[in-house]
Design a protein around this motif. Structure first.
Motif, PDB file in Angstrom:
ATOM      1  N   ASN A 157      55.498 155.875  19.118  1.00  0.00           N
ATOM      2  CA  ASN A 157      54.297 155.239  18.586  1.00  0.00           C
ATOM      3  C   ASN A 157      53.970 155.694  17.166  1.00  0.00           C
ATOM      4  O   ASN A 157      52.903 155.391  16.632  1.00  0.00           O
ATOM      5  CB  ASN A 157      53.117 155.463  19.526  1.00  0.00           C
ATOM      6  N   GLY A 158      54.887 156.429  16.569  1.00  0.00           N
ATOM      7  CA  GLY A 158      54.834 156.777  15.157  1.00  0.00           C
ATOM      8  C   GLY A 158      53.511 157.247  14.601  1.00  0.00           C
ATOM      9  O   GLY A 158      52.896 158.161  15.123  1.00  0.00           O
ATOM     10  N   GLY A 204      54.399 154.448  24.852  1.00  0.00           N
ATOM     11  CA  GLY A 204      54.300 154.320  23.404  1.00  0.00           C
ATOM     12  C   GLY A 204      54.471 152.873  22.962  1.00  0.00           C
ATOM     13  O   GLY A 204      53.740 152.378  22.112  1.00  0.00           O
ATOM     14  N   LYS A 205      55.434 152.201  23.575  1.00  0.00           N
ATOM     15  CA  LYS A 205      55.678 150.794  23.243  1.00  0.00           C
ATOM     16  C   LYS A 205      54.514 149.921  23.672  1.00  0.00           C
ATOM     17  O   LYS A 205      54.076 149.041  22.925  1.00  0.00           O
ATOM     18  CB  LYS A 205      56.941 150.282  23.953  1.00  0.00           C
ATOM     19  N   MET A 206      54.018 150.157  24.878  1.00  0.00           N
ATOM     20  CA  MET A 206      52.879 149.371  25.368  1.00  0.00           C
ATOM     21  C   MET A 206      51.678 149.528  24.439  1.00  0.00           C
ATOM     22  O   MET A 206      51.034 148.551  24.060  1.00  0.00           O
ATOM     23  CB  MET A 206      52.470 149.843  26.776  1.00  0.00           C
ATOM     24  N   GLU A 224      56.468 166.481  27.958  1.00  0.00           N
ATOM     25  CA  GLU A 224      57.650 165.695  27.631  1.00  0.00           C
ATOM     26  C   GLU A 224      57.300 164.213  27.415  1.00  0.00           C
ATOM     27  O   GLU A 224      57.818 163.573  26.486  1.00  0.00           O
ATOM     28  CB  GLU A 224      58.659 165.826  28.791  1.00  0.00           C
ATOM     29  N   VAL A 225      56.418 163.699  28.272  1.00  0.00           N
ATOM     30  CA  VAL A 225      55.944 162.320  28.118  1.00  0.00           C
ATOM     31  C   VAL A 225      55.334 162.152  26.723  1.00  0.00           C
ATOM     32  O   VAL A 225      55.663 161.207  25.994  1.00  0.00           O
ATOM     33  CB  VAL A 225      54.882 161.960  29.200  1.00  0.00           C
ATOM     34  N   VAL A 272      45.827 159.043  18.347  1.00  0.00           N
ATOM     35  CA  VAL A 272      45.651 158.865  19.787  1.00  0.00           C
ATOM     36  C   VAL A 272      45.608 160.225  20.478  1.00  0.00           C
ATOM     37  O   VAL A 272      44.776 160.469  21.363  1.00  0.00           O
ATOM     38  CB  VAL A 272      46.786 157.995  20.389  1.00  0.00           C
ATOM     39  N   ILE A 273      46.475 161.128  20.045  1.00  0.00           N
ATOM     40  CA  ILE A 273      46.520 162.458  20.661  1.00  0.00           C
ATOM     41  C   ILE A 273      45.233 163.231  20.356  1.00  0.00           C
ATOM     42  O   ILE A 273      44.711 163.955  21.204  1.00  0.00           O
ATOM     43  CB  ILE A 273      47.789 163.215  20.218  1.00  0.00           C
ATOM     44  N   GLY A 274      44.684 163.020  19.168  1.00  0.00           N
ATOM     45  CA  GLY A 274      43.378 163.592  18.837  1.00  0.00           C
ATOM     46  C   GLY A 274      42.303 163.097  19.799  1.00  0.00           C
ATOM     47  O   GLY A 274      41.475 163.867  20.282  1.00  0.00           O
ATOM     48  N   LYS A 275      42.342 161.808  20.098  1.00  0.00           N
ATOM     49  CA  LYS A 275      41.381 161.225  21.044  1.00  0.00           C
ATOM     50  C   LYS A 275      41.602 161.781  22.442  1.00  0.00           C
ATOM     51  O   LYS A 275      40.646 162.071  23.160  1.00  0.00           O
ATOM     52  CB  LYS A 275      41.492 159.692  21.065  1.00  0.00           C
ATOM     53  N   LEU A 276      42.874 161.906  22.819  1.00  0.00           N
ATOM     54  CA  LEU A 276      43.197 162.484  24.129  1.00  0.00           C
ATOM     55  C   LEU A 276      42.562 163.867  24.259  1.00  0.00           C
ATOM     56  O   LEU A 276      41.945 164.191  25.270  1.00  0.00           O
ATOM     57  CB  LEU A 276      44.719 162.562  24.312  1.00  0.00           C
ATOM     58  N   ASP A 277      42.686 164.678  23.215  1.00  0.00           N
ATOM     59  CA  ASP A 277      42.074 166.019  23.236  1.00  0.00           C
ATOM     60  C   ASP A 277      40.556 165.935  23.402  1.00  0.00           C
ATOM     61  O   ASP A 277      39.968 166.701  24.164  1.00  0.00           O
ATOM     62  CB  ASP A 277      42.414 166.781  21.949  1.00  0.00           C
ATOM     63  N   GLU A 278      39.935 164.987  22.699  1.00  0.00           N
ATOM     64  CA  GLU A 278      38.478 164.808  22.818  1.00  0.00           C
ATOM     65  C   GLU A 278      38.079 164.442  24.238  1.00  0.00           C
ATOM     66  O   GLU A 278      37.120 164.985  24.784  1.00  0.00           O
ATOM     67  CB  GLU A 278      38.027 163.653  21.912  1.00  0.00           C
TER      68      GLU A 278
END
Ligand SMILES: Nc1ncnc2c1ncn2[C@@H]1O[C@H](COP(=O)(O)OP(=O)(O)O)[C@@H](O)[C@H]1O
Ligand SMILES: [Mg+2]
Length: 144
Positions: free
Chosen positions: A119-120, A41-43, A110-111, A126-132
């Protein structure tokens, strides 16, 4: 790059945990998953895309109760703020984790939980993109 001494890979750490504590492995690995999520998240908040996130590219050092994670192998990394690139980065890690270590779906969850906290605002996109990207991956497998 400096040599990280007295370290072991996250890969070996997970393999050993699953080998020696088969019943408690997930519980014992949960703090590590949280730390990985926080670090990613920080990266990503700092626009760093690793490009090759695997459990062999993460080293652990320090005392076992308070392990420090050090990322290595930045050969494919780049600087980019796009949610798409971050989603792909996370997808690469999900595939690497699940294909290297059986039964670790809960650890990836958990990650992502702590990634979201770190990452607020941006995390949701980002999670939406991950799903795509996951969907694309699946389609590719179905077509063969
Ligand atoms: N800076 C470092 N400090 C300590 N060990 C390292 C370091 N870089 C690599 N290693 C060890 O070598 C392994 C492979 O290195 P890596 O850079 O990931 O190469 P590749 O992925 O191309 O094989 C790592 O998993 C780790 O065990
Ligand atoms: Mg590597």
């Amino acid at each position: 790059m400096e040599e990280i001494t007295n370290s072991q890979t996250v890969r070996d750490y997970i393999v050993n945990m699953q080998k020696f504590h088969p019943d408690k492995a997930i519980e014992k690995l949960r703090p590590l998953a949280k730390k990985i999520g926080r670090l990613l998240g920080k990266m990503h908040a700092g626009k760093v895309i690793h490009g090759d996130l695997t459990t062999s590219n993460m080293l652990l050092r320090g005392d076992p109760e308070n392990l420090d994670i050090v990322m290595i192998d930045f050969g494919l990394s780049f600087s980019e703020g796009l949610p798409e690139d971050k989603g792909v980065d996370l997808y690469v890690f999900e595939r690497a984790l699940l294909s290297t270590h059986p039964n670790t779906e809960e650890l990836f969850t958990e990650v992502m939980e702590s990634y979201r906290q770190e990452n607020g605002e941006e995390a949701q996109e980002v999670i939406g993109k991950l799903d795509e990207v996951r969907m694309r991956g699946r389609k590719r497998t179905m077509v063969g």
